[in-house]
Enzyme design. Structure first.
Site, short mmCIF file in Angstrom:
data_model
loop_
_atom_site.label_atom_id
_atom_site.label_comp_id
_atom_site.label_asym_id
_atom_site.label_seq_id
_atom_site.Cartn_x
_atom_site.Cartn_y
_atom_site.Cartn_z
N ARG A 1 6.22 -21.26 4.08
CA ARG A 1 6.87 -20.10 3.45
C ARG A 1 8.36 -20.39 3.33
O ARG A 1 8.90 -21.22 4.06
CB ARG A 1 6.73 -18.84 4.32
N TYR B 1 14.17 -23.00 4.34
CA TYR B 1 13.82 -23.88 5.46
C TYR B 1 13.22 -25.23 5.05
O TYR B 1 12.91 -26.04 5.93
CB TYR B 1 12.84 -23.14 6.39
N ASN C 1 15.66 -24.51 19.18
CA ASN C 1 15.83 -23.61 18.05
C ASN C 1 15.09 -22.34 18.43
O ASN C 1 13.87 -22.24 18.28
CB ASN C 1 15.24 -24.21 16.77
N HIS D 1 19.73 -25.06 14.36
CA HIS D 1 19.24 -24.14 13.31
C HIS D 1 19.07 -24.95 12.04
O HIS D 1 19.98 -25.70 11.65
CB HIS D 1 20.19 -22.97 13.08
O1 CA2 Z 1 17.75 -21.61 10.61
C1 CA2 Z 1 17.05 -21.58 11.63
O2 CA2 Z 1 16.53 -22.55 12.14
C2 CA2 Z 1 16.77 -20.21 12.28
O3 CA2 Z 1 16.78 -20.40 13.69
C3 CA2 Z 1 15.40 -19.79 11.80
C4 CA2 Z 1 15.01 -18.40 12.28
C5 CA2 Z 1 16.10 -17.39 11.96
O4 CA2 Z 1 15.76 -16.12 12.53
C6 CA2 Z 1 17.44 -17.82 12.52
O5 CA2 Z 1 18.40 -16.87 12.16
C7 CA2 Z 1 17.82 -19.17 11.94
C8 CA2 Z 1 13.73 -17.96 11.56
C9 CA2 Z 1 12.58 -18.86 11.81
C10 CA2 Z 1 11.48 -18.47 10.89
O6 CA2 Z 1 11.01 -19.64 10.30
C11 CA2 Z 1 10.29 -19.51 9.16
C12 CA2 Z 1 9.99 -20.69 8.52
C13 CA2 Z 1 9.30 -20.66 7.36
C14 CA2 Z 1 8.85 -19.45 6.85
C15 CA2 Z 1 9.13 -18.28 7.50
C16 CA2 Z 1 9.85 -18.32 8.69
#
Ligand code: CA2
Length: 149
Positions: free
Chosen positions: A18, A23, A74, A100
């Protein structure tokens, strides 16, 4: 061989499935494989974990107190909310690297504060999934140089 814990917080199991605009396209399994390969060349072992549950992350941090030389974390959304994860990290004596994937500072204001950063020896953000490998290299050099955390 030194053992490095690489811990991933909530929703990172969805990586590559997603929101690739934020990401990227790599899955967490891809990240684990890249870290395992790099770990071999750096002569360290890794334990790579992901959980959507805060207590499991805390339990792994406690495990690292017994057997870990460094932690790369992370904590995902828990980064911005979890005093409990900060307290657990403060009880760990080795190097801690915060990762991150996205550049949290370019995003919503609520992502600008990190509890993890209050304990981390270094923070990597906005380098994509490559950030994990950069953090691994840095963790190994901190272990090798025995730099105080
Ligand atoms: O940028 C990052 O690695 C974060 O730690 C990712 C977190 C977010 O809450 C932080 O602010 C920054 C979110 C992880 C969710 O990962 C997803 C990956 C793909 C699709 C949906 C969610």
């Amino acid at each position: 061989m030194p053992l490095i814990f690489i811990l991933n917080g909530p929703n990172l199991n969805l990586l590559g499935k997603r929101q690739p605009d934020i990401y990227g396209h790599e899955t967490l399994a891809d990240v684990e494989l890249a870290c395992s390969r790099l770990a071999k060349t750096l002569n360290v072992d890794i334990r790579f974990h992901q959980s959507n549950r805060e207590y499991e992350l805390i339990d792994w941090i406690h495990e690292a107190r017994e057997s870990g030389a460094a932690i790369i974390i992370n904590a995902a959304a828990f980064t911005h909310t979890s005093l409990a994860i900060l307290d657990a990290l403060k009880a760990f004596e080795g190097p801690v690297m915060e990762v991150h994937i996205s550049n949290v500072h370019q995003r919503e204001a609520f992502r600008h504060h990190s509890y993890v950063a209050l304990r981390a020896d270094g923070v990597i953000a906005g380098m994509g999934t490559e950030g994990y490998q950069l953090a691994l290299r840095r963790a190994v050099s901190l272990i090798d140089n025995n730099t105080p955390g």
